[in-house]
Scaffold this motif. Structure first.
Motif, short mmCIF file in Angstrom:
data_model
loop_
_atom_site.label_atom_id
_atom_site.label_comp_id
_atom_site.label_asym_id
_atom_site.label_seq_id
_atom_site.Cartn_x
_atom_site.Cartn_y
_atom_site.Cartn_z
N PRO A 163 45.69 43.93 38.43
CA PRO A 163 44.50 43.24 37.93
C PRO A 163 44.55 41.73 38.04
O PRO A 163 43.51 41.07 38.00
N GLU A 164 45.74 41.16 38.22
CA GLU A 164 45.85 39.70 38.36
C GLU A 164 45.14 39.22 39.62
O GLU A 164 44.53 38.15 39.63
N ARG A 165 45.21 39.98 40.70
CA ARG A 165 44.62 39.55 41.97
C ARG A 165 43.38 40.35 42.35
O ARG A 165 42.50 39.83 43.06
N ASP A 166 43.29 41.58 41.89
CA ASP A 166 42.18 42.44 42.31
C ASP A 166 40.98 42.28 41.38
O ASP A 166 40.78 43.04 40.43
N THR A 167 40.17 41.27 41.67
CA THR A 167 38.94 41.06 40.93
C THR A 167 37.91 42.10 41.37
O THR A 167 38.05 42.71 42.43
N PRO A 168 36.85 42.32 40.58
CA PRO A 168 35.80 43.23 41.02
C PRO A 168 35.23 42.86 42.39
O PRO A 168 34.96 43.74 43.22
N GLN A 169 35.08 41.56 42.64
CA GLN A 169 34.52 41.12 43.92
C GLN A 169 35.45 41.48 45.08
O GLN A 169 34.99 41.94 46.14
N ARG A 170 36.74 41.29 44.88
CA ARG A 170 37.69 41.63 45.95
C ARG A 170 37.72 43.14 46.16
O ARG A 170 37.77 43.61 47.31
N LEU A 171 37.69 43.90 45.07
CA LEU A 171 37.69 45.35 45.19
C LEU A 171 36.45 45.84 45.94
O LEU A 171 36.52 46.77 46.74
N LYS A 172 35.31 45.20 45.69
CA LYS A 172 34.06 45.63 46.32
C LYS A 172 34.14 45.50 47.83
O LYS A 172 33.79 46.43 48.57
#
Length: 207
Positions: free
Chosen positions: A114-123
């Motif tokens: 969760p430190e690097r995987d923001t919702p925007q990056r996951l999308k």
């Protein structure tokens, strides 16, 4: 500083041990020749999950209530994963295509970073594989609680710099029924024909 990470590491080891214990117990309980899965282990009884709230790739709350009503295949990983995660997601794209448009299978990619995987990056990441895939994240300590309930083990592996760390995590996929209960663990090595054969009878029609 290293001692500060020991409780989390011990918790993840305990979670992994719990999963292995469940798999071993179910395997021993299943009689030879009984119907089961080619790609993993069906639990004797569906296992209910505690209440949880994740955040999906659109910034919306993802709860058990949202997962209810459809079969869900949940895969833990992280977007900086160099091999296992992209390979498995590419395979799941093939699985969905093989099941066809009438399949009621939902794929959820749960980040253990969760430190690097923001919702925007996951999308942007999950869309590379299939626009219907759902990316989900949640901050600590909630992530540890959700992972423990699902039987997911993970741990941070330091890199050359603070930003270049990797994440070790269990590679089993968790199958949830339309009541958002855990019903099976699918374990590697994954093979397309076996996954399709296992999932088609369950997800061929909407519930």
């Amino acid at each position: 500083m290293a001692n500060a990470h020991k409780p989390v590491l011990y918790g993840m080891i305990a979670a992994l041990a719990a999963v292995l214990g469940v798999v071993a117990a179910v395997t021993l309980m299943q009689p030879r020749g009984s119907a089961g899965l080619q790609s993993g282990i069906l639990l004797p009884q569906p296992r209910a999950l505690p209440a949880f709230t994740l955040t999906d790739q659109d910034g919306q709350a993802l709860t058990a209530a949202r997962l209810a009503g459809s079969w869900t295949l949940l895969f833990p990983g992280f977007t900086y994963c160099p091999d296992v995660c992209p390979t498995t997601l590419a395979l799941l794209k093939q699985v969905k295509a093989s099941l066809g448009p009438d399949s009621a299978l939902r794929v959820v990619f749960l980040s253990v970073d969760p430190e690097r995987d923001t919702p925007q990056r996951l999308k942007s990441y999950v869309a590379q594989f299939d626009p219907s895939f759902v990316g989900a994240t949640v901050a600590e300590p909630q992530l540890a609680e959700v992972a423990r309930a699902l039987g997911i083990a993970y741990a941070k592996v330091p890199g050359a710099t603070p930003e270049s760390y990797q994440m070790d995590h269990s590679a089993a996929m968790i199958l949830l029924n339309p009541q958002a209960q855990v019903v099976a663990y699918l374990t590697p090595p994954f093979e397309l024909p076996k996954l399709v054969a296992d999932l088609r009878p369950l997800t061929g029609k909407a519930p």
